[in-house]
Design a protein around this motif. Structure first.
Motif, mmCIF file in Angstrom:
data_model
loop_
_atom_site.group_PDB
_atom_site.id
_atom_site.type_symbol
_atom_site.label_atom_id
_atom_site.label_comp_id
_atom_site.label_asym_id
_atom_site.label_seq_id
_atom_site.Cartn_x
_atom_site.Cartn_y
_atom_site.Cartn_z
ATOM 1 N N GLY A 275 0.558 -1.663 -0.098
ATOM 2 C CA GLY A 275 0.098 0.242 0.157
ATOM 3 C C GLY A 275 1.000 0.906 0.406
ATOM 4 O O GLY A 275 0.282 2.347 0.220
ATOM 5 N N ARG A 276 2.392 0.474 0.333
ATOM 6 C CA ARG A 276 3.128 2.218 0.029
ATOM 7 C C ARG A 276 3.555 2.321 -1.087
ATOM 8 O O ARG A 276 3.008 1.490 -2.768
ATOM 9 C CB ARG A 276 4.256 1.907 0.870
ATOM 10 C CG ARG A 276 3.225 1.561 2.509
ATOM 11 C CD ARG A 276 4.529 2.486 3.761
ATOM 12 N NE ARG A 276 4.396 0.457 3.840
ATOM 13 C CZ ARG A 276 5.692 0.516 4.601
ATOM 14 N NH1 ARG A 276 6.365 1.351 5.327
ATOM 15 N NH2 ARG A 276 6.495 -0.922 4.632
ATOM 16 N N TYR A 277 4.829 3.096 -1.316
ATOM 17 C CA TYR A 277 5.250 2.917 -2.486
ATOM 18 C C TYR A 277 6.887 2.554 -3.603
ATOM 19 O O TYR A 277 7.353 2.443 -1.606
ATOM 20 C CB TYR A 277 5.472 4.891 -3.608
ATOM 21 C CG TYR A 277 4.227 5.101 -3.363
ATOM 22 C CD1 TYR A 277 3.914 5.096 -4.335
ATOM 23 C CD2 TYR A 277 3.339 5.509 -1.811
ATOM 24 C CE1 TYR A 277 2.443 5.368 -4.299
ATOM 25 C CE2 TYR A 277 2.543 6.178 -2.007
ATOM 26 C CZ TYR A 277 1.559 6.168 -3.469
ATOM 27 O OH TYR A 277 0.178 7.138 -2.884
ATOM 28 N N LEU A 278 7.608 2.518 -3.659
ATOM 29 C CA LEU A 278 8.871 1.987 -3.970
ATOM 30 C C LEU A 278 9.588 3.130 -5.445
ATOM 31 O O LEU A 278 9.793 2.163 -6.784
ATOM 32 C CB LEU A 278 8.422 -0.020 -4.745
ATOM 33 C CG LEU A 278 9.897 -0.673 -4.881
ATOM 34 C CD1 LEU A 278 9.878 -1.027 -2.866
ATOM 35 C CD2 LEU A 278 10.025 -2.443 -4.744
ATOM 36 N N PRO A 279 10.348 3.460 -5.068
ATOM 37 C CA PRO A 279 10.969 4.302 -6.211
ATOM 38 C C PRO A 279 12.428 3.358 -6.712
ATOM 39 O O PRO A 279 12.963 2.889 -5.561
ATOM 40 C CB PRO A 279 10.937 5.531 -5.601
ATOM 41 C CG PRO A 279 11.230 5.234 -3.706
ATOM 42 C CD PRO A 279 9.941 4.801 -3.712
ATOM 43 N N LEU A 280 12.547 2.942 -8.290
ATOM 44 C CA LEU A 280 13.273 2.565 -7.818
ATOM 45 C C LEU A 280 14.097 2.497 -9.279
ATOM 46 O O LEU A 280 13.300 2.938 -9.933
ATOM 47 C CB LEU A 280 12.413 1.005 -8.654
ATOM 48 C CG LEU A 280 13.704 -0.706 -8.861
ATOM 49 C CD1 LEU A 280 12.952 -1.917 -8.253
ATOM 50 C CD2 LEU A 280 13.158 -0.274 -10.744
ATOM 51 N N VAL A 281 16.032 2.595 -9.663
ATOM 52 C CA VAL A 281 16.076 2.333 -10.339
ATOM 53 C C VAL A 281 16.560 1.166 -10.996
ATOM 54 O O VAL A 281 16.900 -0.175 -9.985
ATOM 55 C CB VAL A 281 17.444 3.427 -10.202
ATOM 56 C CG1 VAL A 281 18.721 3.054 -11.767
ATOM 57 C CG2 VAL A 281 16.844 5.109 -9.971
ATOM 58 N N CYS A 282 16.884 1.195 -12.531
ATOM 59 C CA CYS A 282 17.097 -0.455 -12.716
ATOM 60 C C CYS A 282 18.606 -0.406 -13.888
ATOM 61 O O CYS A 282 17.963 0.455 -14.811
ATOM 62 C CB CYS A 282 15.426 -1.228 -13.402
ATOM 63 S SG CYS A 282 15.591 -3.095 -14.003
ATOM 64 N N THR A 283 19.060 -1.539 -13.573
ATOM 65 C CA THR A 283 19.628 -1.301 -14.769
ATOM 66 C C THR A 283 20.038 -3.093 -15.519
ATOM 67 O O THR A 283 19.466 -3.811 -14.599
ATOM 68 C CB THR A 283 21.228 -1.295 -14.963
ATOM 69 O OG1 THR A 283 22.338 -2.077 -13.920
ATOM 70 C CG2 THR A 283 21.501 0.029 -13.684
ATOM 71 N N LEU A 284 20.036 -2.852 -17.123
ATOM 72 C CA LEU A 284 20.237 -3.730 -17.738
ATOM 73 C C LEU A 284 21.698 -4.714 -17.560
ATOM 74 O O LEU A 284 21.077 -6.317 -17.150
ATOM 75 C CB LEU A 284 20.185 -3.842 -19.292
ATOM 76 C CG LEU A 284 18.745 -3.376 -19.396
ATOM 77 C CD1 LEU A 284 18.636 -3.452 -21.411
ATOM 78 C CD2 LEU A 284 16.957 -4.096 -19.629
#
Ligand SMILES: Nc1ncnc2c1ncn2[C@@H]1O[C@H](COP(=O)(O)OP(=O)(O)O)[C@@H](O)[C@H]1O
Ligand SMILES: O=C(CO)[C@@H](O)[C@H](O)COP(=O)(O)O
Length: 463
Positions: A275-284
């Motif tokens: 119910g909250r948030y998940l700021p995320l950075v993703c590399t391949l």
């Protein structure tokens, strides 16, 4: 002692854990590999799931949930059949579609305001545009679109109605996590019309029961979620925890109370599984870069680690830009890797291995910086994923990240998070059950090596 099961259907494999619902104690686990490639027939994931579950793994289990690799496009026809192999998060063919969609809505800021992310080829919305443009016959047959974990959950329950959760829905590009609603207009913008989307279940809702042939009956199926959301739940990540995962993808993420909106597109403003948030950075490019480096040097992963650890920090001046599969962050889908700074003195297996490890970690250090630049507090960095098993990654991570790195006890945290969600649905409580954390946590500390990041940045930025 009720038992719960958590499934991690990630890029390279399905992993299943069975845990005690009350204490979280691990009872048994199994895994099965997935086919290679960036498009995969979803039935291969089902075979992996049932294969891993064979031999009584799920006997006596009362609740189950599936966490899956995010963003994959599972296109379904009117009968619910798979229209074509699923396009995965790491398939970059929709790069032109991503650029077109970004422009059509008025630019990156319009997207980040609408759905918390800016289109890159990973996101489902761009894959739908690609399908409409490049495979019109398949597009015409597409009546519904699911994510990998939605599709597996529906196969488990056999229900007519497909469900998803807020976490995985937030990675489609047509779901607004801040307002908790689908943006059917964006789906229509991408595809010309709006295919059926799954209902978004509440975080610990019971969405059905397992009645699939070949599996034991299980009375409670929880909604499941995306793999990164599940890892956060499995770790019990709290305020100030930044999770860095070195799996097929490299990710850095944190649980947040408020949505984020980064118009540069670097930080994706996903929702979490609670119910909250998940700021995320993703590399391949993460663990498989290490696999490729080891293969190129003709050694196994343990020997690769020994080589990397035998070289000095800085790899004798070698820098690897690890874009072996193109790159998502930064958004360079057609990029290739680069080994910079070669001299006769540093052209050695030890320095090459070290440059590979440092290069992957520099990409992840950039990811952590992007999070902090977007207001995410960092009190602790938790290192997980298959790559966290590497002694070299564990030793070098604090040097490159410039902070101590906590490596929790080795575990399948994505599957653990799915199991914890299943236990939550089974308990019917307001909050997930509190499971005892293992005491096997290790903290790695070392002097930072900022010069390595400076050289990496120069290569990354073409100086
Ligand atoms: N000791 C190790 N050193 C480097 N990489 C490793 C090590 N052990 C496992 N890996 C790699 O980790 C990857 C799998 O990580 P995982 O987080 O399970 O990925 P995914 O969830 O994407 O399937 C594989 O590429 C595997 O080779
Ligand atoms: O695209 C993302 C996150 O946005 C990836 O993290 C996928 O969710 C695949 O994860 P792994 O298979 O590497 O765990």
């Amino acid at each position: 002692m009720p038992l719960v099961a958590g499934v991690d259907s990630s890029t390279q494999a399905t992993k299943i854990v069975v845990r005690d619902a009350e204490t979280g104690e691990l009872v048994r686990q199994a895994r099965a590999p997935h086919p290679d490639g960036t498009e995969v027939d979803p039935r291969a994931w089902w075979e992996a799931l049932t294969g891993a579950a064979s031999g009584g793994l799920l006997d006596g289990v009362s609740a189950i949930a599936v966490a899956g690799q995010q963003h994959g496009m599972v296109a379904l026809d009117a009968e619910g059949g798979v229209v074509r192999p699923a396009l995965l998060w790491n398939d970059t063919r929709s790069a032109a579609a991503a650029a077109d969609l970004t422009a059509e809505l008025g630019g990156p800021a319009a997207w980040s305001e609408a759905v918390g992310l800016v289109p890159v080829p990973s996101f489902t919305v761009t894959k739908l545009r690609w399908l409409a443009e490049h495979e019109p016959a398949n597009a015409a047959r597409t009546e519904g679109v699911l994510l990998p974990h939605d599709w597996l959950t529906q196969r488990l329950t056999g229900a007519d109605e497909a469900v998803t959760d807020r976490g995985d829905a937030s990675g489609t590009g047509y779901y607004d996590p801040a307002a908790d609603r689908y943006r059917t207009d964006l789906l229509t913008l991408a595809f010309g019309r709006a295919p059926r989307t799954p209902r978004v279940a509440a975080p610990a809702e019971t969405v059905g029961a397992v009645r699939a042939r070949g599996l034991p009956p299980i009375d409670v199926v929880a909604p499941g979620t995306g793999d990164n959301m599940a890892a956060a739940l499995g770790l019990g990540a709290g305020p100030g925890d930044v999770v860095v995962s070195v799996g097929t993808s490299g990710t850095a993420f944190a649980v947040a109370d408020a949505p984020t909106s980064d118009a540069t597109g670097t930080v994706a403003g996903f929702a979490d599984a609670t119910g909250r948030y998940l700021p995320l950075v993703c590399t391949l490019n993460a663990a498989r870069v290490l696999n490729a480096g080891a293969a190129a040097l003709g050694v196994d992963l343990a020997a690769f680690d020994r080589l990397a650890l035998a070289a000095e920090p800085g790899a004798g001046g070698l820098s690897l830009l690890p874009y072996l599969d193109g790159e998502r962050t930064p958004d360079r889908p057609d990029a290739t890797g680069r080994l910079d700074g070669l001299t006769r003195a540093n052209l050695r297996p030890e320095t090459m291995a070290r440059a590979f490890v440092e290069g992957v970690l520099c990409g992840l250090a950039d990811a952590v910086d992007a999070l902090t630049g977007n207001g995410v507090p960092v009190r602790r960095v938790l290192l997980i994923g298959g790559g966290a098993r590497s002694a070299a990654v564990r030793d070098i991570a604090p040097r490159i990240l410039g902070r101590p790195v906590t490596v929790p006890a080795e575990s399948e945290y994505v599957a653990d998070g799915a199991a914890r969600q299943a236990a939550w649905a089974l308990a019917g409580t307001a909050e997930p059950p509190v499971w005892r954390a293992s005491a096997d946590t290790a903290v790695f500390e070392a002097d930072p090596t900022p010069r390595v990041r400076e050289r990496y940045a120069a290569v990354r930025d073409g100086h």
